[in-house]
Structures are given as structure tokens and as C-alpha cells.
Scaffold this motif. Sequence first.
Motif, PDB file in Angstrom:
ATOM      1  N   GLU A  24       0.823  -1.204   0.000  1.00 17.62           N
ATOM      2  CA  GLU A  24       0.000   0.000   0.000  1.00 17.62           C
ATOM      3  C   GLU A  24       0.862   1.261   0.000  1.00 17.62           C
ATOM      4  O   GLU A  24       0.593   2.222  -0.725  1.00 17.62           O
ATOM      5  N   SER A  25       1.918   1.247   0.771  1.00 21.67           N
ATOM      6  CA  SER A  25       2.829   2.389   0.819  1.00 21.67           C
ATOM      7  C   SER A  25       3.521   2.584  -0.532  1.00 21.67           C
ATOM      8  O   SER A  25       3.655   3.708  -1.019  1.00 21.67           O
ATOM      9  N   ILE A  26       3.952   1.497  -1.132  1.00 19.38           N
ATOM     10  CA  ILE A  26       4.601   1.558  -2.444  1.00 19.38           C
ATOM     11  C   ILE A  26       3.652   2.176  -3.462  1.00 19.38           C
ATOM     12  O   ILE A  26       4.004   3.109  -4.194  1.00 19.38           O
ATOM     13  N   LEU A  27       2.428   1.667  -3.495  1.00 22.52           N
ATOM     14  CA  LEU A  27       1.453   2.146  -4.468  1.00 22.52           C
ATOM     15  C   LEU A  27       1.095   3.610  -4.222  1.00 22.52           C
ATOM     16  O   LEU A  27       1.013   4.405  -5.166  1.00 22.52           O
ATOM     17  N   THR A  28       0.921   3.983  -2.976  1.00 22.86           N
ATOM     18  CA  THR A  28       0.584   5.364  -2.640  1.00 22.86           C
ATOM     19  C   THR A  28       1.693   6.315  -3.086  1.00 22.86           C
ATOM     20  O   THR A  28       1.424   7.391  -3.653  1.00 22.86           O
ATOM     21  N   GLN A  29       2.941   5.929  -2.862  1.00 18.10           N
ATOM     22  CA  GLN A  29       4.066   6.772  -3.276  1.00 18.10           C
ATOM     23  C   GLN A  29       4.174   6.870  -4.794  1.00 18.10           C
ATOM     24  O   GLN A  29       4.494   7.939  -5.336  1.00 18.10           O
ATOM     25  N   LEU A  30       3.910   5.765  -5.487  1.00 18.37           N
ATOM     26  CA  LEU A  30       3.957   5.796  -6.953  1.00 18.37           C
ATOM     27  C   LEU A  30       2.867   6.701  -7.515  1.00 18.37           C
ATOM     28  O   LEU A  30       3.112   7.482  -8.444  1.00 18.37           O
ATOM     29  N   VAL A  31       1.662   6.612  -6.957  1.00 14.85           N
ATOM     30  CA  VAL A  31       0.566   7.461  -7.430  1.00 14.85           C
ATOM     31  C   VAL A  31       0.878   8.930  -7.145  1.00 14.85           C
ATOM     32  O   VAL A  31       0.625   9.802  -7.983  1.00 14.85           O
ATOM     33  N   ALA A  32       1.463   9.206  -5.998  1.00 16.75           N
ATOM     34  CA  ALA A  32       1.820  10.591  -5.663  1.00 16.75           C
ATOM     35  C   ALA A  32       2.881  11.133  -6.623  1.00 16.75           C
ATOM     36  O   ALA A  32       2.845  12.300  -7.008  1.00 16.75           O
ATOM     37  N   ALA A  33       3.821  10.293  -7.005  1.00 20.94           N
ATOM     38  CA  ALA A  33       4.914  10.734  -7.870  1.00 20.94           C
ATOM     39  C   ALA A  33       4.503  10.817  -9.341  1.00 20.94           C
ATOM     40  O   ALA A  33       4.885  11.756 -10.045  1.00 20.94           O
ATOM     41  N   TYR A  34       3.744   9.834  -9.815  1.00 16.85           N
ATOM     42  CA  TYR A  34       3.437   9.747 -11.241  1.00 16.85           C
ATOM     43  C   TYR A  34       1.990  10.096 -11.585  1.00 16.85           C
ATOM     44  O   TYR A  34       1.719  10.518 -12.709  1.00 16.85           O
ATOM     45  N   GLY A  35       1.069   9.848 -10.678  1.00 16.83           N
ATOM     46  CA  GLY A  35      -0.360   9.971 -10.992  1.00 16.83           C
ATOM     47  C   GLY A  35      -0.835   8.693 -11.661  1.00 16.83           C
ATOM     48  O   GLY A  35      -0.046   7.916 -12.190  1.00 16.83           O
ATOM     49  N   TRP A  36      -2.146   8.485 -11.634  1.00 13.80           N
ATOM     50  CA  TRP A  36      -2.696   7.243 -12.196  1.00 13.80           C
ATOM     51  C   TRP A  36      -2.453   7.126 -13.693  1.00 13.80           C
ATOM     52  O   TRP A  36      -2.148   6.046 -14.200  1.00 13.80           O
ATOM     53  N   GLU A  37      -2.594   8.230 -14.411  1.00  8.85           N
ATOM     54  CA  GLU A  37      -2.462   8.177 -15.867  1.00  8.85           C
ATOM     55  C   GLU A  37      -1.058   7.733 -16.288  1.00  8.85           C
ATOM     56  O   GLU A  37      -0.895   6.834 -17.109  1.00  8.85           O
ATOM     57  N   GLU A  38      -0.048   8.358 -15.698  1.00  7.93           N
ATOM     58  CA  GLU A  38       1.336   7.984 -16.036  1.00  7.93           C
ATOM     59  C   GLU A  38       1.667   6.592 -15.510  1.00  7.93           C
ATOM     60  O   GLU A  38       2.381   5.831 -16.164  1.00  7.93           O
ATOM     61  N   LEU A  39       1.140   6.250 -14.358  1.00  4.59           N
ATOM     62  CA  LEU A  39       1.372   4.907 -13.810  1.00  4.59           C
ATOM     63  C   LEU A  39       0.792   3.853 -14.749  1.00  4.59           C
ATOM     64  O   LEU A  39       1.408   2.821 -14.999  1.00  4.59           O
ATOM     65  N   GLY A  40      -0.385   4.143 -15.312  1.00  6.35           N
ATOM     66  CA  GLY A  40      -0.993   3.242 -16.294  1.00  6.35           C
ATOM     67  C   GLY A  40      -0.191   3.143 -17.576  1.00  6.35           C
ATOM     68  O   GLY A  40      -0.192   2.105 -18.243  1.00  6.35           O
ATOM     69  N   ARG A  41       0.510   4.213 -17.939  1.00  2.00           N
ATOM     70  CA  ARG A  41       1.390   4.154 -19.119  1.00  2.00           C
ATOM     71  C   ARG A  41       2.651   3.344 -18.817  1.00  2.00           C
ATOM     72  O   ARG A  41       3.122   2.585 -19.653  1.00  2.00           O
ATOM     73  N   GLN A  42       3.185   3.542 -17.624  1.00  2.00           N
ATOM     74  CA  GLN A  42       4.412   2.832 -17.234  1.00  2.00           C
ATOM     75  C   GLN A  42       4.159   1.329 -17.091  1.00  2.00           C
ATOM     76  O   GLN A  42       4.980   0.519 -17.513  1.00  2.00           O
TER      77      GLN A  42
END
Length: 87
Positions: A24-42
Motif C-alpha cells: 500500500e505504501s509503495i502504491l501510494t508513493q507511486l501514485v503521488a509521484a506519477y499519478g494514475w495516468e502515467e502509472l498506467g502508461r508505465q
Amino acid sequence: MTADFTPTPPQSQARNPLHGVTLESILTQLVAAYGWEELGRQINIRCFTSDPSINSSLKFLRKTPWAREKVESLFLFMQREQRRGNL
């Protein structure tokens, strides 16, 4: 007669950068850094691209080892880039 069983201590996690970090912490930090849209692209998985949420993503990632590995890998990459000052 009793058997003398001494359990072996767990291997040290000192070199594991993910030790003690929750998914959960990993995912929360990734969303904060990239946002959902960029995370979905990555990492092109539906839980990131179609109506994304932390809870639905956690459910999917806990059941899907290959997707979790990609998320953990991106998290480690993000941490390295932050240390270098690139993010």
C-alpha cells in the motif's frame, strides 16, 4: 527422548530495500509521484487505467505476482531517481 530442534534464524533482510515497506505504501508513493495516468502508461494494467483506486489495485496486485514485481521494480527505480535528484 526429545528431538533437539533449533530453528535457523531468517536470512537478514538488511540489503532488501523493500523490507518493511508495505504494498500500500509503495502504491501510494507511486501514485503521488506519477499519478494514475502515467502509472498506467508505465505499467499497462487495467487496475491503473480503468477507474483506478488504491483498494482495487491492491486486490489485483496481491493476487498477481508478475504485476506486483513490475510495481516493486518501478518503485525501486523511482527511489533511485529521487536519490539522484532526477525526480
